[in-house]
Scaffold this motif. Structure first.
Motif, PDB file in Angstrom:
ATOM      1  N   HIS A  62     -12.234  -0.303   7.858  1.00 25.87           N
ATOM      2  CA  HIS A  62     -10.808  -0.334   7.529  1.00 25.87           C
ATOM      3  C   HIS A  62     -10.254   1.069   7.712  1.00 25.87           C
ATOM      4  O   HIS A  62     -10.711   2.007   7.063  1.00 25.87           O
ATOM      5  N   GLU A 106      -6.615   3.513   8.178  1.00 28.98           N
ATOM      6  CA  GLU A 106      -5.166   3.645   8.110  1.00 28.98           C
ATOM      7  C   GLU A 106      -4.679   4.519   9.269  1.00 28.98           C
ATOM      8  O   GLU A 106      -5.306   5.534   9.602  1.00 28.98           O
ATOM      9  N   THR A 117      -2.661  -0.408  10.175  1.00 28.12           N
ATOM     10  CA  THR A 117      -4.048  -0.579   9.759  1.00 28.12           C
ATOM     11  C   THR A 117      -4.873  -1.092  10.929  1.00 28.12           C
ATOM     12  O   THR A 117      -4.437  -1.982  11.663  1.00 28.12           O
ATOM     13  N   ARG A 129       6.270  -5.411  -1.232  1.00 25.27           N
ATOM     14  CA  ARG A 129       5.708  -4.349  -2.073  1.00 25.27           C
ATOM     15  C   ARG A 129       6.028  -4.561  -3.548  1.00 25.27           C
ATOM     16  O   ARG A 129       5.647  -3.739  -4.387  1.00 25.27           O
ATOM     17  N   ASN A 148      -2.725  -4.868   1.293  1.00 29.25           N
ATOM     18  CA  ASN A 148      -3.255  -3.607   0.789  1.00 29.25           C
ATOM     19  C   ASN A 148      -2.788  -3.370  -0.647  1.00 29.25           C
ATOM     20  O   ASN A 148      -2.006  -4.148  -1.207  1.00 29.25           O
ATOM     21  N   LEU A 149      -3.278  -2.309  -1.243  1.00 29.15           N
ATOM     22  CA  LEU A 149      -3.060  -2.067  -2.673  1.00 29.15           C
ATOM     23  C   LEU A 149      -1.639  -1.630  -3.004  1.00 29.15           C
ATOM     24  O   LEU A 149      -1.308  -1.466  -4.177  1.00 29.15           O
ATOM     25  N   GLU A 164      -9.813  -4.928  -2.705  1.00 26.15           N
ATOM     26  CA  GLU A 164      -8.868  -4.616  -1.632  1.00 26.15           C
ATOM     27  C   GLU A 164      -7.816  -5.710  -1.539  1.00 26.15           C
ATOM     28  O   GLU A 164      -7.997  -6.822  -2.025  1.00 26.15           O
ATOM     29  N   GLY A 165      -6.696  -5.379  -0.914  1.00 22.68           N
ATOM     30  CA  GLY A 165      -5.578  -6.316  -0.880  1.00 22.68           C
ATOM     31  C   GLY A 165      -4.755  -6.195  -2.145  1.00 22.68           C
ATOM     32  O   GLY A 165      -5.177  -5.617  -3.147  1.00 22.68           O
ATOM     33  N   VAL A 168      -8.006 -12.323   1.458  1.00 19.84           N
ATOM     34  CA  VAL A 168      -7.929 -11.047   2.170  1.00 19.84           C
ATOM     35  C   VAL A 168      -8.542 -11.150   3.557  1.00 19.84           C
ATOM     36  O   VAL A 168      -8.524 -10.197   4.330  1.00 19.84           O
TER      37      VAL A 168
END
Length: 324
Positions: free
Chosen positions: A43, A45, A54, A214, A236-237, A262-263, A307
């Motif tokens: 993974h 970024e 990503t 978000r 993502n977080l 994750e996620g 995820v």
């Protein structure tokens, strides 16, 4: 998959022609029951001015001697996929990628498949597989939160598993919801758009979310008894599709243990103390293998967080090759 054959390029249209929703749901179920090996994904970024992107590398292969449990023959595969959130403004899907498939006994390359299309199919069918165990058998009312590329796949996948008689689409941009609803209605599906998300969720038996939000969109207070909440976006977080109350009210399941860290949604709620890790009741491995009980009763609220899993991609790619 043994033998000498030419490398085949499989575009989106051929994937669509090779798969059906009920059959792929069955193939994924067999994959979760079988012995596909799927290491931790890579993974990365990627900084971009219009929103960080990503890059994901997702390898998997069939276990030795166990391939018959998931497909004819054995295979090794890896998905190389990117998620560029800013693509919507450019008229492009956020998810792009390819899937590389090789012979499981020799490593000889066999096919390169359209990764974005394969992802749409397997993601929708993974949610439908979860709903097979978690949604009420008599679920007739569905809400689709989001009107992106995944939405029509999720609608069709869920309709393949439950007697959905009405689908309501909501999107931040009401025009996009109306456009998608009109297209699907024109294809004969019972779909309409709405700008009132709360009202739609309050009457829904099944709520599916596929967004890059978000902030939470679906409130736990809106969920009716017996509802099933399917959370597919928020990868993502920094993202959320449902609030902590929704998670606390529900029997929570995930696709794989990766969703605990994750996620968005489940991982964020665990990290921030919204729910305990022990609140998560199980995953698709346990559900498909009969090791974990699914829905506990008609009044229970259930929640599934996806995820994505490399074994889903491999099972789907093998299903495509069988269907060509």
């Amino acid at each position: 998959m043994s033998g000498e054959t030419a490398l085949r390029v499989v575009p989106a249209a051929e994937i669509d022609g090779a798969l059906t929703f009920p059959a792929l749901v069955d193939a994924l179920e067999a994959g979760f029951r079988g012995a596909i090996v799927a290491p931790v994904r890579h993974h990365h970024e990627i900084a971009r001015a219009d929103g960080d992107a990503t890059l994901l590398l997702m390898p998997a292969w069939t276990g030795h001697g166990e391939a018959a449990a998931v497909a004819d023959g054995s295979a090794v595969g890896v998905k190389i996929v990117s998620v560029f959130p800013g693509n919507g403004a450019k008229g492009l899907p956020a998810v792009q990628g390819v899937y590389y498939l090789a012979d499981g006994e020799t490593g000889v390359p066999r096919a390169v498949l359209d990764g974005a299309r394969l992802t749409l199919w397997r993601t929708a069918c993974a949610s439908a597989l979860a709903a097979r165990y978690l949604a009420r058998a008599d679920a007739t009312e569905m809400v689709m939160v989001g009107a992106g590329a995944l939405a029509p796949f999720l609608i069709r996948a869920h309709m393949s598993q439950r007697p959905i008689a009405r689908v309501t689409i909501w999107n931040r941009d009401p025009a996009r919801a109306r456009d998608l609803a009109a297209r699907l209605a024109g294809e004969g599906l019972p779909v309409a758009a709405s700008e009132d998300l709360e009202a739609a969720v309050r009457r829904a038996d099944l709520v599916s979310c596929a967004t890059l939000s978000r902030a939470p969109l679906v409130r736990g207070a809106w969920l009716r008894e017996g509802a099933h909440l399917d959370l597919v976006g928020a990868f993502n977080l920094a993202m959320r599709e449902a609030d902590d109350e929704a998670l606390r009210r529900a029997a929570v399941f995930v696709d794989t243990p990766a969703a605990l860290a994750e996620g968005g949604d489940v991982a964020v709620a665990i990290r921030d103390g919204g729910i305990a890790r022990e609140h998560v009741r199980g995953d698709l491995f346990g559900l498909c293998r009969g090791e974990t009980a699914g829905r506990g009763g008609d009044a229970e609220i259930t929640l599934f967080k996806s995820v994505g899993a490399a074994l889903e991609d491999l099972a789907a790619a093998m299903a495509v090759m069988r269907g060509l």
